[in-house]
Design a protein around this motif. Sequence first.
Motif, PDB file in Angstrom:
ATOM      1  N   ALA A 107     138.199 -47.549  14.297  1.00  0.00           N
ATOM      2  CA  ALA A 107     139.582 -47.125  15.011  1.00  0.00           C
ATOM      3  C   ALA A 107     140.607 -48.238  14.993  1.00  0.00           C
ATOM      4  O   ALA A 107     141.696 -48.159  14.971  1.00  0.00           O
ATOM      5  CB  ALA A 107     139.363 -46.419  16.243  1.00  0.00           C
ATOM      6  N   PHE A 108     139.979 -49.415  15.494  1.00  0.00           N
ATOM      7  CA  PHE A 108     141.136 -50.458  15.761  1.00  0.00           C
ATOM      8  C   PHE A 108     140.791 -51.533  14.724  1.00  0.00           C
ATOM      9  O   PHE A 108     141.497 -52.673  14.824  1.00  0.00           O
ATOM     10  CB  PHE A 108     140.669 -51.235  17.132  1.00  0.00           C
ATOM     11  N   ASN A 109     140.124 -51.273  13.647  1.00  0.00           N
ATOM     12  CA  ASN A 109     140.210 -52.092  12.536  1.00  0.00           C
ATOM     13  C   ASN A 109     139.757 -53.548  12.816  1.00  0.00           C
ATOM     14  O   ASN A 109     140.337 -54.624  12.566  1.00  0.00           O
ATOM     15  CB  ASN A 109     141.711 -52.152  11.871  1.00  0.00           C
ATOM     16  N   LEU A 110     138.645 -53.474  13.548  1.00  0.00           N
ATOM     17  CA  LEU A 110     137.909 -54.957  14.142  1.00  0.00           C
ATOM     18  C   LEU A 110     137.041 -55.254  13.063  1.00  0.00           C
ATOM     19  O   LEU A 110     136.274 -54.429  12.686  1.00  0.00           O
ATOM     20  CB  LEU A 110     137.419 -54.609  15.646  1.00  0.00           C
ATOM     21  N   PRO A 111     136.660 -56.560  13.203  1.00  0.00           N
ATOM     22  CA  PRO A 111     135.585 -56.755  12.369  1.00  0.00           C
ATOM     23  C   PRO A 111     134.249 -56.503  13.160  1.00  0.00           C
ATOM     24  O   PRO A 111     134.170 -56.287  14.399  1.00  0.00           O
ATOM     25  CB  PRO A 111     135.622 -58.565  12.436  1.00  0.00           C
ATOM     26  N   PRO A 112     133.241 -56.262  12.429  1.00  0.00           N
ATOM     27  CA  PRO A 112     131.979 -55.965  13.133  1.00  0.00           C
ATOM     28  C   PRO A 112     131.281 -57.013  13.756  1.00  0.00           C
ATOM     29  O   PRO A 112     131.609 -58.208  13.550  1.00  0.00           O
ATOM     30  CB  PRO A 112     130.868 -55.618  11.848  1.00  0.00           C
ATOM     31  N   ILE A 113     130.536 -56.826  15.098  1.00  0.00           N
ATOM     32  CA  ILE A 113     130.043 -57.531  15.813  1.00  0.00           C
ATOM     33  C   ILE A 113     128.720 -58.249  15.544  1.00  0.00           C
ATOM     34  O   ILE A 113     128.054 -57.109  15.200  1.00  0.00           O
ATOM     35  CB  ILE A 113     130.117 -57.193  17.438  1.00  0.00           C
ATOM     36  N   GLU A 114     128.552 -59.278  15.237  1.00  0.00           N
ATOM     37  CA  GLU A 114     127.165 -59.524  14.868  1.00  0.00           C
ATOM     38  C   GLU A 114     126.057 -59.292  16.094  1.00  0.00           C
ATOM     39  O   GLU A 114     126.294 -59.474  17.118  1.00  0.00           O
ATOM     40  CB  GLU A 114     127.268 -61.112  14.770  1.00  0.00           C
ATOM     41  N   GLY A 115     124.883 -58.990  15.461  1.00  0.00           N
ATOM     42  CA  GLY A 115     123.803 -58.996  16.393  1.00  0.00           C
ATOM     43  C   GLY A 115     123.581 -57.730  17.126  1.00  0.00           C
ATOM     44  O   GLY A 115     122.930 -57.777  18.339  1.00  0.00           O
TER      45      GLY A 115
END
Lengths: 332, 332
Positions: A98-106
């Motif tokens: 939705a917000f075009n955010l990078p994936p959060i690790e872990g």
Amino acid sequence: MKLATRNNGTRDGQLVVVSRDLQWMEAATGIAATLQEAIERWDETQPLLLSRYRALNAGETARAIPLTPDGLLAPLPRAWQWLDGSAFLTHGERMQQAFNLPPIEGVKHTPLMYQGCGDDFLGSQQDILCADEAWGLDFEGEFAVLVDDVPMGCEAGEALAHVRLLLQLNDVSLRALAPREMKTGFGFIHAKPSSAFAPVAVTPDELGDAWHAGRVDLPLTIRRNGEPFGNQPGIGMHFHFGELIAHAALTRRLRAGTLIGSGTVSGQDPAKGASCIAEVRALETLAYGAPRTPFLRPGDKVFMESRTRDGEVLFGAIKQRVVIATDKDNRL
Amino acid sequence: MKLATRNNGTRDGQLVVVSRDLQWMEAATGIAATLQEAIERWDETQPLLLSRYRALNAGETARAIPLTPDGLLAPLPRAWQWLDGSAFLTHGERMQQAFNLPPIEGVKHTPLMYQGCGDDFLGSQQDILCADEAWGLDFEGEFAVLVDDVPMGCEAGEALAHVRLLLQLNDVSLRALAPREMKTGFGFIHAKPSSAFAPVAVTPDELGDAWHAGRVDLPLTIRRNGEPFGNQPGIGMHFHFGELIAHAALTRRLRAGTLIGSGTVSGQDPAKGASCIAEVRALETLAYGAPRTPFLRPGDKVFMESRTRDGEVLFGAIKQRVVIATDKDNRL
């Protein structure tokens, strides 16, 4: 056992015991003045509250009065600590879209969790007040646990024994303000105003076998303006509540009255809808190139409820109306 | 006026009035049981507390007892809301260097702030407990304000009128755990365990003209194991406390008893040292290619104090010792 907090004009309200059918209540007079006080002395207050609850259910008390949800505050009108997890991974994945955010690790090994504002929770029928429609007002349907004192370093398996009450909430969110705050790394101040809670907090035994594996195995039913919006199952938490508590307690103890939320109840099955608008908009963006469902608008109505397998309403319903206006006009 | 909280075995302690010279105290009996209660009814309690304070300073009361800082809790032993800003820009710049983080956009226009845990503050002489030395235990010397009810949308100019008390604190930080949490965007759960507070909270008038422009115009003196560590001036805040309050209140009201911190007191002048270890390590890394000053070690002593221009100790001193051990061994 079911507990609620009556609005008696004080900031913390008055603790009341509520009948299983949500029809009657009786003050906890002589046991504990407030829910916070009850949870701090739970070993002492729990048997007394339970005794009053049983008498209330059996119709054996002369002090029962009809339950009127609009006369209640949130079960805990303010919390010394409010921690909200994001334990349903589908929600996080869709928010990234939705917000075009990078994936959060872990995110599969370490729970996502933020410290939220707990000084001013809303009751189940209080208006959602927002000063600017452009802030992208949204709801998030969640479950939460209220714990007693948890020692530092408490492990996930032990942590579940500290769960005293379960609650259901609407984590009000301002989507347009979240990406900037996430980029700072400091978490949410603007994007997460006060959450609203269903009228009643319940002990886990009220769920029978629908409380298992540290999760609420019941759907959370959500309607917007009377139309079905979501019916996702609470069992889909990737991390259970014991894991969320242990995560929170890694470097410090948690004091009694700490509330910990599940994050938005979410799942893969599109037939079951969603528990927030942002997820629907993310799916629409993938399907059609742009979102179609608007965020909350003035006058919109939000309904959230969870029922047991017998069809009984568990926590009572959240029934809120959206007001877009400044605080000065409406509230203080 | 100076106020503190005596340890009477309860979670919120007992409110006491403290003499200006920090030698005597008298219970606030009959006015307010706790500081939280006093701040909620400030218009009513302030004149009564002030009258008792004046009598105490004048030696006109028979109920004065000697002040013993180790018998005190934090002035507010737990807060319904604890928000910590990062208003000294030098601190942020050095933290970026220390942790090799990308710069945060807009830090000159929009305050950085996180929601911290307020359920379990430490008193001025309580040990700092950490389970693992590898977590990079650090102190952060800060000032803070305690506010009464602040309406949503309150502007910076109006916000300063809500400042009722000033406090001084050690925002305990675990540096090795911060970068992962910042990368999630959700803020700090592990990296910011319980903060410790100097014994006494003071009304702004106690500072005379050293309270101006919404800032504390006094240095914060810090010693580690008796050696000078920092003496940076509080006036260097880029955002003043009114701006921090207004930032916090943009999308919701703040309820009475909300505490808002300045962030680490910091400045450019190297002769004045630093208010946390991480900044020193950042400067060492730039100068020598690697940090030289270790984070806190078992048995280390942390001292923090602020004096008026007349040389009077303002809030009392923070004097803490570091214990590296699990909670199970030492505390609960």
